[in-house]
Every structure is written in structure tokens, then in C-alpha cells.
Write a protein that holds these residues in place. Structure first.
Motif, PDB file in Angstrom:
ATOM      1  N   SER A 107       0.828  -1.214   0.000  1.00 43.07           N
ATOM      2  CA  SER A 107       0.000   0.000   0.000  1.00 43.07           C
ATOM      3  C   SER A 107       0.862   1.263   0.000  1.00 43.07           C
ATOM      4  N   VAL A 108       2.033   1.226   0.652  1.00 47.83           N
ATOM      5  CA  VAL A 108       2.907   2.395   0.664  1.00 47.83           C
ATOM      6  C   VAL A 108       3.440   2.674  -0.744  1.00 47.83           C
ATOM      7  N   SER A 109       3.701   1.618  -1.519  1.00 47.34           N
ATOM      8  CA  SER A 109       4.159   1.809  -2.899  1.00 47.34           C
ATOM      9  C   SER A 109       3.046   2.399  -3.772  1.00 47.34           C
ATOM     10  N   HIS A 110       1.821   1.914  -3.575  1.00 49.70           N
ATOM     11  CA  HIS A 110       0.684   2.481  -4.319  1.00 49.70           C
ATOM     12  C   HIS A 110       0.531   3.973  -4.006  1.00 49.70           C
ATOM     13  N   TYR A 111       0.686   4.303  -2.735  1.00 46.36           N
ATOM     14  CA  TYR A 111       0.597   5.708  -2.320  1.00 46.36           C
ATOM     15  C   TYR A 111       1.677   6.552  -2.994  1.00 46.36           C
ATOM     16  N   LEU A 112       2.930   6.075  -2.978  1.00 44.85           N
ATOM     17  CA  LEU A 112       4.033   6.820  -3.607  1.00 44.85           C
ATOM     18  C   LEU A 112       3.792   6.966  -5.111  1.00 44.85           C
ATOM     19  N   LYS A 113       3.246   5.928  -5.734  1.00 47.75           N
ATOM     20  CA  LYS A 113       2.944   5.978  -7.170  1.00 47.75           C
ATOM     21  C   LYS A 113       1.866   7.031  -7.455  1.00 47.75           C
ATOM     22  N   THR A 114       0.841   7.122  -6.624  1.00 50.33           N
ATOM     23  CA  THR A 114      -0.199   8.145  -6.842  1.00 50.33           C
ATOM     24  C   THR A 114       0.383   9.547  -6.680  1.00 50.33           C
ATOM     25  N   ARG A 115       1.312   9.716  -5.743  1.00 53.60           N
ATOM     26  CA  ARG A 115       1.956  11.025  -5.561  1.00 53.60           C
ATOM     27  C   ARG A 115       2.811  11.353  -6.783  1.00 53.60           C
ATOM     28  N   GLN A 116       3.510  10.368  -7.313  1.00 52.12           N
ATOM     29  CA  GLN A 116       4.303  10.578  -8.526  1.00 52.12           C
ATOM     30  C   GLN A 116       3.389  10.953  -9.693  1.00 52.12           C
ATOM     31  N   ASP A 117       2.318  10.209  -9.867  1.00 51.78           N
ATOM     32  CA  ASP A 117       1.396  10.465 -10.980  1.00 51.78           C
ATOM     33  C   ASP A 117       0.747  11.845 -10.895  1.00 51.78           C
ATOM     34  N   ALA A 118       0.536  12.333  -9.674  1.00 50.00           N
ATOM     35  CA  ALA A 118      -0.112  13.642  -9.484  1.00 50.00           C
ATOM     36  C   ALA A 118       0.877  14.808  -9.564  1.00 50.00           C
ATOM     37  N   SER A 119       2.158  14.523  -9.761  1.00 53.24           N
ATOM     38  CA  SER A 119       3.187  15.577  -9.697  1.00 53.24           C
ATOM     39  C   SER A 119       3.375  16.339 -11.008  1.00 53.24           C
ATOM     40  N   GLN A 120       2.594  16.039 -12.015  1.00 52.27           N
ATOM     41  CA  GLN A 120       2.690  16.705 -13.325  1.00 52.27           C
ATOM     42  C   GLN A 120       4.091  16.584 -13.918  1.00 52.27           C
ATOM     43  N   GLY A 121       4.684  15.410 -13.752  1.00 54.48           N
ATOM     44  CA  GLY A 121       5.982  15.134 -14.354  1.00 54.48           C
ATOM     45  C   GLY A 121       7.187  15.530 -13.532  1.00 54.48           C
ATOM     46  N   ILE A 176       8.002  14.429 -10.409  1.00 50.60           N
ATOM     47  CA  ILE A 176       8.561  13.262  -9.727  1.00 50.60           C
ATOM     48  C   ILE A 176       8.729  12.140 -10.741  1.00 50.60           C
ATOM     49  N   VAL A 177       9.966  11.695 -10.898  1.00 50.03           N
ATOM     50  CA  VAL A 177      10.289  10.619 -11.836  1.00 50.03           C
ATOM     51  C   VAL A 177      10.341   9.283 -11.104  1.00 50.03           C
ATOM     52  N   GLU A 178      10.764   9.309  -9.850  1.00 53.03           N
ATOM     53  CA  GLU A 178      10.909   8.111  -9.024  1.00 53.03           C
ATOM     54  C   GLU A 178      10.797   8.555  -7.571  1.00 53.03           C
ATOM     55  N   PHE A 179      10.178   7.715  -6.736  1.00 54.21           N
ATOM     56  CA  PHE A 179       9.930   8.082  -5.348  1.00 54.21           C
ATOM     57  C   PHE A 179       9.985   6.804  -4.520  1.00 54.21           C
ATOM     58  N   PHE A 180      10.913   6.737  -3.566  1.00 53.61           N
ATOM     59  CA  PHE A 180      10.954   5.548  -2.708  1.00 53.61           C
ATOM     60  C   PHE A 180      11.413   5.914  -1.305  1.00 53.61           C
ATOM     61  N   VAL A 181      11.074   5.031  -0.369  1.00 52.79           N
ATOM     62  CA  VAL A 181      11.491   5.191   1.022  1.00 52.79           C
ATOM     63  C   VAL A 181      12.174   3.916   1.470  1.00 52.79           C
ATOM     64  N   THR A 182      13.150   4.076   2.360  1.00 55.22           N
ATOM     65  CA  THR A 182      13.897   2.933   2.882  1.00 55.22           C
ATOM     66  C   THR A 182      13.734   2.841   4.390  1.00 55.22           C
ATOM     67  N   GLY A 190      18.584   1.061   4.913  1.00 49.11           N
ATOM     68  CA  GLY A 190      18.675   1.467   3.512  1.00 49.11           C
ATOM     69  C   GLY A 190      18.000   0.489   2.566  1.00 49.11           C
ATOM     70  N   LEU A 191      17.213  -0.449   3.098  1.00 51.61           N
ATOM     71  CA  LEU A 191      16.452  -1.385   2.270  1.00 51.61           C
ATOM     72  C   LEU A 191      15.123  -0.749   1.882  1.00 51.61           C
ATOM     73  N   ASN A 192      14.745  -0.876   0.624  1.00 52.32           N
ATOM     74  CA  ASN A 192      13.494  -0.272   0.154  1.00 52.32           C
ATOM     75  C   ASN A 192      12.297  -0.810   0.936  1.00 52.32           C
ATOM     76  N   VAL A 193      11.430   0.117   1.336  1.00 55.35           N
ATOM     77  CA  VAL A 193      10.180  -0.214   2.012  1.00 55.35           C
ATOM     78  C   VAL A 193       9.031  -0.096   1.019  1.00 55.35           C
ATOM     79  N   GLY A 194       9.050   0.978   0.253  1.00 54.49           N
ATOM     80  CA  GLY A 194       8.035   1.221  -0.764  1.00 54.49           C
ATOM     81  C   GLY A 194       8.651   2.020  -1.886  1.00 54.49           C
ATOM     82  N   GLN A 195       8.118   1.830  -3.112  1.00 58.42           N
ATOM     83  CA  GLN A 195       8.682   2.518  -4.275  1.00 58.42           C
ATOM     84  C   GLN A 195       7.602   2.723  -5.321  1.00 58.42           C
TER      85      GLN A 195
END
Length: 195
Positions: A96-110, A112-118, A122-127
Motif C-alpha cells: 500500500s505504501v508503494s501504491h501511495y508513492l505511485k499516486t503522488r508521482q502520478d499527481a506531480s505533473q511530471g 517526480i520521476v521516481e519516489f521511494f522510502v527505505t 537502507g532497504l526499500n520499504v516502498g517505491q
């Protein structure tokens, strides 16, 4: 021998007088724009209960993970990406955290190219998209933020994306929990031209 010592002192003295006159190297023009975008737009997106909870849960799950285990996880992830067998990637993108980050990227009008949290390792939690690797703990985005205990936003050197021809940079900062404890890192790749 004494003369050389005298010359060194004079040289050092002259350098001390001249160096203050040399202007400090100005930061690139995109740095303040990116810093402002991260502070006003990205940080509030990250400081949400959904993101903080996901990071905290992974910190518990991987609490005692060894560096060797992290390298194995990272190698497995990279291998899956290279071979297009995306088991680990799919599990991450389905969170769900990845879906959230993807919606924020999609709403950024170009912007945000990539968005992730660790997590704290330093291991990815969501992307928001498929990242090049799973473990960021050996990279500057982690080393210059979480590992060094810095509260500053680390903004990497801008580079032109060959496929899109846009100028991009990555910005990373430490994610703090509700008690103001560092728990992970947020990284966003920003299309500077879209700011």
C-alpha cells in the motif's frame, strides 16, 4: 633550511590574506528550487501515518539483518530486474505504501520521476517504480543522510536522462517518526525542468 621555513610562513600568510577574497563557489541554480520543492511538497507526503508505519514495521522485521544478508537481498533483486523475473519487485510494488508513492508521482505533473522510502538499513520499504537496486545503504543518498546523522537534504548532481532528455537530480532526506527519531530515508528523483 631556515630560509625555506621562512618562505613557507610567508606563503601561508599570503594565502590566508588572499583566500578570503576568492568568492565561494556558488551552488548550482537548481539546488534552491529542488530544496524548496522537497521541503514544501515531498516531506509532507512522506510524513504521513501510512509511510511512517510501513517504515517502522520493516525496521522491526529486519531489525538484526546482517550486511551480508542485505547484499544477498540486493543481488537477488538486481538479478530479478535484469532477468525480468520480478518476484521481489512485484511484492514491493503491491504494498500500500508503494501504491501511495505511485499516486503522488502520478499527481506531480511530471516533476517526480521516481519516489521511494527505505528503512534504517537502507532497504526499500516502498517505491513508485522499479528501482535499480533494493539496498541503498552503500550509496551517497543513504551515507550522506541517515548514516551521517545529517538533517540536511542531500541533493545529488543533476544529469540529463538520455531517454527523456530531461535534466534530473535525486534528493534524499532522513525520515523521522512521531517521536522525532530517525527511521529511514526518502529519496525522490526530480525532473528539474518540470519545477
Amino acid at each position: 633550511m631556515g630560509r625555506w621555513g621562512h618562505i613557507e610562513v610567508v606563503t601561508v600568510g599570503l594565502a590566508a590574506c588572499v583566500l578570503p577574497l576568492i568568492p565561494a563557489r556558488a551552488e548550482p541554480a537548481y539546488i534552491p528550487l529542488v530544496r524548496d520543492y522537497v521541503e514544501t511538497r515531498i516531506r509532507p507526503m512522506v510524513e504521513t501515518p501510512l509511510v511512517l508505519k510501513a517504515i517502522a514495521e520493516q525496521n522491526i522485521e529486519f531489525g538484526n539483518v546482517s550486511e551480508m544478508d542485505m547484499r544477498v537481498l540486493d543481488d537477488t533483486y538486481r538479478s530479478e530486474v535484469d532477468q525480468h523475473h520480478l518476484h521481489m519487485v512485484t511484492l514491493l510494488l503491491d504494498k500500500s505504501v508503494s501504491h501511495y508513492l505511485k499516486t503522488r508521482q502520478d499527481a506531480s505533473q511530471g516533476a517526480i520521476v521516481e519516489f521511494f522510502v527505505t528503512d534504517s538499513h537502507g532497504l526499500n520499504v516502498g517505491q513508485s517504480t522499479i528501482t535499480a537496486d533494493y539496498w541503498q545503504g552503500d550509496e551517497e543518498k543513504y551515507l550522506r543522510t541517515f548514516a551521517s546523522g545529517s538533517a540536511d537534504i542531500f541533493i545529488d548532481r543533476a544529469e540529463r536522462n538520455e531517454s527523456t532528455q530531461t535534466l534530473e537530480t535525486q534528493a534524499s532526506f532522513v525520515v523521522m517518526d512521531e517521536e522525532d527519531r530517525p527511521i529511514g530515508v526518502a529519496t525522490v528523483t526530480i525532473a528539474i525542468d518540470a519545477l
